[in-house]
Design a protein around this motif. Structure first.
Motif, PDB file in Angstrom:
ATOM      1  N   SER A   1      63.742 -12.623   2.361  1.00 39.93           N
ATOM      2  CA  SER A   1      64.737 -13.681   2.216  1.00 39.93           C
ATOM      3  C   SER A   1      64.569 -14.676   3.356  1.00 39.93           C
ATOM      4  CB  SER A   1      66.157 -13.089   2.255  1.00 39.93           C
ATOM      5  OG  SER A   1      67.130 -14.094   2.431  1.00 39.93           O
ATOM      6  N   GLN A   2      64.979 -15.910   3.125  1.00 43.23           N
ATOM      7  CA  GLN A   2      64.941 -16.917   4.178  1.00 43.23           C
ATOM      8  C   GLN A   2      66.283 -17.068   4.884  1.00 43.23           C
ATOM      9  OE1 GLN A   2      63.436 -20.439   2.115  1.00 43.23           O
ATOM     10  NE2 GLN A   2      61.429 -20.096   3.047  1.00 43.23           N
ATOM     11  N   ASP A   3      67.354 -16.580   4.277  1.00 44.37           N
ATOM     12  CA  ASP A   3      68.672 -16.818   4.873  1.00 44.37           C
ATOM     13  C   ASP A   3      69.514 -15.551   5.037  1.00 44.37           C
ATOM     14  OD1 ASP A   3      69.198 -16.277   2.259  1.00 44.37           O
ATOM     15  OD2 ASP A   3      70.228 -18.155   1.805  1.00 44.37           O
ATOM     16  N   ALA A   4      68.881 -14.395   5.105  1.00 47.86           N
ATOM     17  CA  ALA A   4      69.638 -13.145   5.238  1.00 47.86           C
ATOM     18  C   ALA A   4      70.434 -13.092   6.542  1.00 47.86           C
ATOM     19  CB  ALA A   4      68.685 -11.952   5.157  1.00 47.86           C
ATOM     20  N   HIS A   5      70.032 -13.859   7.530  1.00 53.85           N
ATOM     21  CA  HIS A   5      70.738 -13.862   8.820  1.00 53.85           C
ATOM     22  C   HIS A   5      72.136 -14.456   8.715  1.00 53.85           C
ATOM     23  CE1 HIS A   5      68.925 -17.835   8.432  1.00 53.85           C
ATOM     24  NE2 HIS A   5      69.837 -18.281   9.270  1.00 53.85           N
ATOM     25  N   GLU A   6      72.412 -15.214   7.640  1.00 54.22           N
ATOM     26  CA  GLU A   6      73.736 -15.820   7.482  1.00 54.22           C
ATOM     27  C   GLU A   6      74.817 -14.743   7.388  1.00 54.22           C
ATOM     28  OE1 GLU A   6      74.213 -18.926   7.688  1.00 54.22           O
ATOM     29  OE2 GLU A   6      72.392 -19.977   7.082  1.00 54.22           O
TER      30      GLU A   6
ATOM     31  N   ALA B   1      73.069 -13.962  20.573  1.00 48.78           N
ATOM     32  CA  ALA B   1      72.467 -14.342  19.294  1.00 48.78           C
ATOM     33  C   ALA B   1      71.055 -13.781  19.161  1.00 48.78           C
ATOM     34  CB  ALA B   1      72.454 -15.861  19.143  1.00 48.78           C
ATOM     35  N   TYR B   2      70.279 -13.807  20.262  1.00 49.56           N
ATOM     36  CA  TYR B   2      68.939 -13.220  20.228  1.00 49.56           C
ATOM     37  C   TYR B   2      69.012 -11.752  19.801  1.00 49.56           C
ATOM     38  CZ  TYR B   2      66.707 -17.144  22.701  1.00 49.56           C
ATOM     39  OH  TYR B   2      66.206 -18.373  23.052  1.00 49.56           O
ATOM     40  N   ARG B   3      69.940 -11.011  20.428  1.00 46.22           N
ATOM     41  CA  ARG B   3      70.068  -9.582  20.150  1.00 46.22           C
ATOM     42  C   ARG B   3      70.643  -9.323  18.757  1.00 46.22           C
ATOM     43  NH1 ARG B   3      73.688  -7.226  24.577  1.00 46.22           N
ATOM     44  NH2 ARG B   3      73.115  -5.281  23.513  1.00 46.22           N
ATOM     45  N   LEU B   4      71.619 -10.148  18.365  1.00 46.04           N
ATOM     46  CA  LEU B   4      72.251  -9.967  17.055  1.00 46.04           C
ATOM     47  C   LEU B   4      71.231 -10.105  15.936  1.00 46.04           C
ATOM     48  CD1 LEU B   4      74.791  -9.747  15.213  1.00 46.04           C
ATOM     49  CD2 LEU B   4      74.975 -12.241  15.385  1.00 46.04           C
ATOM     50  N   LEU B   5      70.400 -11.127  16.006  1.00 48.16           N
ATOM     51  CA  LEU B   5      69.440 -11.393  14.933  1.00 48.16           C
ATOM     52  C   LEU B   5      68.105 -10.690  15.144  1.00 48.16           C
ATOM     53  CD1 LEU B   5      70.083 -15.209  14.296  1.00 48.16           C
ATOM     54  CD2 LEU B   5      71.215 -13.212  13.297  1.00 48.16           C
ATOM     55  N   GLY B   6      67.873 -10.192  16.347  1.00 47.27           N
ATOM     56  CA  GLY B   6      66.637  -9.465  16.596  1.00 47.27           C
ATOM     57  C   GLY B   6      65.418 -10.360  16.692  1.00 47.27           C
ATOM     58  N   VAL B   7      65.596 -11.540  17.268  1.00 45.70           N
ATOM     59  CA  VAL B   7      64.451 -12.448  17.469  1.00 45.70           C
ATOM     60  C   VAL B   7      64.316 -12.736  18.960  1.00 45.70           C
ATOM     61  CG1 VAL B   7      64.673 -13.487  15.193  1.00 45.70           C
ATOM     62  CG2 VAL B   7      65.867 -14.513  17.133  1.00 45.70           C
ATOM     63  N   GLU B   8      63.095 -13.160  19.380  1.00 37.72           N
ATOM     64  CA  GLU B   8      62.838 -13.431  20.792  1.00 37.72           C
ATOM     65  C   GLU B   8      62.454 -14.875  21.047  1.00 37.72           C
ATOM     66  OE1 GLU B   8      59.870 -10.655  22.007  1.00 37.72           O
ATOM     67  OE2 GLU B   8      61.191  -8.902  21.795  1.00 37.72           O
ATOM     68  N   ASN B   9      61.893 -15.530  20.060  1.00 34.77           N
ATOM     69  CA  ASN B   9      61.420 -16.903  20.227  1.00 34.77           C
ATOM     70  C   ASN B   9      62.593 -17.876  20.153  1.00 34.77           C
ATOM     71  OD1 ASN B   9      60.383 -19.585  19.247  1.00 34.77           O
ATOM     72  ND2 ASN B   9      58.419 -18.546  19.591  1.00 34.77           N
ATOM     73  N   LYS B  10      62.740 -18.715  21.154  1.00 34.91           N
ATOM     74  CA  LYS B  10      63.880 -19.634  21.198  1.00 34.91           C
ATOM     75  C   LYS B  10      63.824 -20.695  20.102  1.00 34.91           C
ATOM     76  CE  LYS B  10      62.018 -22.872  24.660  1.00 34.91           C
ATOM     77  NZ  LYS B  10      62.270 -23.497  25.985  1.00 34.91           N
ATOM     78  N   TYR B  11      62.613 -21.076  19.683  1.00 29.38           N
ATOM     79  CA  TYR B  11      62.489 -22.071  18.622  1.00 29.38           C
ATOM     80  C   TYR B  11      62.878 -21.476  17.269  1.00 29.38           C
ATOM     81  CZ  TYR B  11      59.979 -24.546  22.259  1.00 29.38           C
ATOM     82  OH  TYR B  11      59.648 -25.153  23.448  1.00 29.38           O
ATOM     83  N   VAL B  12      62.538 -20.214  17.059  1.00 31.95           N
ATOM     84  CA  VAL B  12      62.955 -19.514  15.840  1.00 31.95           C
ATOM     85  C   VAL B  12      64.473 -19.399  15.817  1.00 31.95           C
ATOM     86  CG1 VAL B  12      62.941 -17.291  14.628  1.00 31.95           C
ATOM     87  CG2 VAL B  12      60.807 -18.232  15.554  1.00 31.95           C
ATOM     88  N   LEU B  13      65.049 -19.015  16.961  1.00 30.68           N
ATOM     89  CA  LEU B  13      66.511 -18.880  17.031  1.00 30.68           C
ATOM     90  C   LEU B  13      67.180 -20.216  16.748  1.00 30.68           C
ATOM     91  CD1 LEU B  13      68.884 -16.955  17.705  1.00 30.68           C
ATOM     92  CD2 LEU B  13      68.794 -17.879  20.032  1.00 30.68           C
ATOM     93  N   TYR B  14      66.642 -21.277  17.296  1.00 33.72           N
ATOM     94  CA  TYR B  14      67.225 -22.604  17.075  1.00 33.72           C
ATOM     95  C   TYR B  14      67.236 -22.954  15.587  1.00 33.72           C
ATOM     96  CZ  TYR B  14      67.801 -27.659  17.167  1.00 33.72           C
ATOM     97  OH  TYR B  14      68.242 -28.951  16.928  1.00 33.72           O
ATOM     98  N   ARG B  15      66.111 -22.680  14.891  1.00 34.62           N
ATOM     99  CA  ARG B  15      66.040 -23.001  13.462  1.00 34.62           C
ATOM    100  C   ARG B  15      67.033 -22.155  12.661  1.00 34.62           C
ATOM    101  NH1 ARG B  15      60.373 -23.076  14.290  1.00 34.62           N
ATOM    102  NH2 ARG B  15      60.183 -21.004  13.362  1.00 34.62           N
ATOM    103  N   LEU B  16      67.169 -20.879  13.042  1.00 35.28           N
ATOM    104  CA  LEU B  16      68.057 -19.985  12.305  1.00 35.28           C
ATOM    105  C   LEU B  16      69.528 -20.363  12.482  1.00 35.28           C
ATOM    106  CD1 LEU B  16      66.363 -16.529  13.031  1.00 35.28           C
ATOM    107  CD2 LEU B  16      66.271 -17.843  10.913  1.00 35.28           C
ATOM    108  N   LEU B  17      69.864 -20.824  13.674  1.00 32.73           N
ATOM    109  CA  LEU B  17      71.261 -21.154  13.953  1.00 32.73           C
ATOM    110  C   LEU B  17      71.640 -22.566  13.523  1.00 32.73           C
ATOM    111  CD1 LEU B  17      71.790 -19.558  17.497  1.00 32.73           C
ATOM    112  CD2 LEU B  17      72.260 -18.575  15.250  1.00 32.73           C
ATOM    113  N   GLN B  18      70.662 -23.394  13.295  1.00 30.94           N
ATOM    114  CA  GLN B  18      70.940 -24.780  12.935  1.00 30.94           C
ATOM    115  C   GLN B  18      71.732 -24.842  11.627  1.00 30.94           C
ATOM    116  OE1 GLN B  18      67.429 -27.174  12.392  1.00 30.94           O
ATOM    117  NE2 GLN B  18      68.472 -29.051  13.027  1.00 30.94           N
TER     118      GLN B  18
END
Length: 312
Positions: free
Chosen positions: A241-246, A265-282
């Motif tokens: 899925s592309q939006d399961a993090h919602e 947010a990094y820990r909640l979603l399980g990601v480390e890359n700040k650019y990935v996190l930015y896209r997911l939270l946008q």
């Protein structure tokens, strides 16, 4: 599903089995689901079968200020000729209301179980509604399950089976218009939404660190997804899925509030890359005025649909 029930569902799914409160959370969720089912069946029956002139307004899960706290109302019926609080009980067994000591117990499978007295709960709710609205209020204890039987009846309020409830309410009609139903309903709808989750989490010693983190696979429901090639993927069942993090963001919001620290947010979603996190939270968690702080955009319907598929 109100926010408190959603919080129970999130905790039940994300708490590890070894947590000290896991069994208690599951037991309370089972009870809450039974109660919610009874209330839904009651509201559906009344909307379908109740024959009253004019408009009838139903409000559910209302929290009304009363003395030093609040009174919780399962279902409130507002009509121009009457206002009635419905205390819905979706229980099985034989019920005994002690009219001397005002205690309550039931017999189920030969066992005696002491419980909170529905009559006392209803009396408090009726008083709260009457004081807040400044009108006279009826009260009824509703048995939503056909497997419940009253052996000793309460003293002050009627106990009515769900099938008989529409007829009982029709008999309460005054025959003349007493209230502005829409004005009363508007006053109640103007009350602030009460979030019971925080104290419940504290009572069960549930914190962010005690939960299984990550974006839950909606197929497996016991493992977290990996972010790969711009998709959430499950290495166990192949779900993607592309939006399961919602859903994970809404789960955090219903437990801990809509303010989200970027570090969490990094820990909640399980990601480390700040650019990935930015896209997911946008678009889902808006950047606040303070650096590193975001506000989750509320979408409870997303959670209701997610858990609605689980708890059918």
């Amino acid at each position: 599903m109100n926010d408190f029930l959603l919080a129970q569902m999130v905790a039940a799914e994300r708490l590890p089995n070894a947590h000290e409160s896991k069994a208690a959370v599951l037991a309370e969720l089972k009870s809450s689901l039974a109660g919610a089912s009874g209330e839904q069946r009651t509201a559906a029956l009344l909307k379908r079968e109740l024959d009253l002139p004019g408009e009838t307004i139903f409000l559910s899960d209302v929290h009304i200020p009363y003395k030093e706290g609040t009174a919780q109302i399962d279902l409130l019926l507002i009509h121009e000729q009457m206002v009635c609080v419905l205390e819905v009980k979706n229980m099985v067994g034989e019920f005994y209301f002690d009219s001397i000591n005002f205690q309550f117990h039931r017999i189920i499978d030969g066992r005696r179980e002491g419980m909170r007295n529905p009559e006392a709960q209803l009396h408090r709710a009726v008083r709260a509604v009457s004081n807040f609205l400044g009108v006279s209020v009826h009260g009824v204890i509703v048995l939503a399950s056909r497997s419940g039987k009253v052996v000793e009846a309460p003293k002050h309020y009627p106990v009515v089976s769900l099938d008989y409830l529409p007829f009982h309410l029709e008999q309460l009609m005054q025959g003349s218009n007493l209230f502005d139903a829409r004005a009363l309903a508007s006053k109640l709808r103007g009350l602030p939404v009460r979030n019971s989750s925080r104290r419940w989490l504290e009572r069960h010693n549930i914190s962010f660190d005690s939960l299984r983190l990550g974006v839950t696979c909606p197929s497996c429901r016991t493992c977290s997804l990996d972010w790969r090639e711009r998709k959430w993927k499950c290495v166990v069942c192949g779900f993607y899925s592309q939006d399961a993090h919602e859903v994970a963001l809404q789960e955090y919001a219903v437990l801990f509030g809509d303010k989200l620290d970027t570090g969490l947010a990094y820990r909640l979603l399980g990601v480390e890359n700040k650019y990935v996190l930015y896209r997911l939270l946008q678009g889902s968690a808006i950047q606040g005025d303070v650096r590193g702080k975001r506000q989750i955009v509320e979408d409870r319907q997303l959670l209701r649909e997610y858990f609605g598929r689980i708890y059918r």
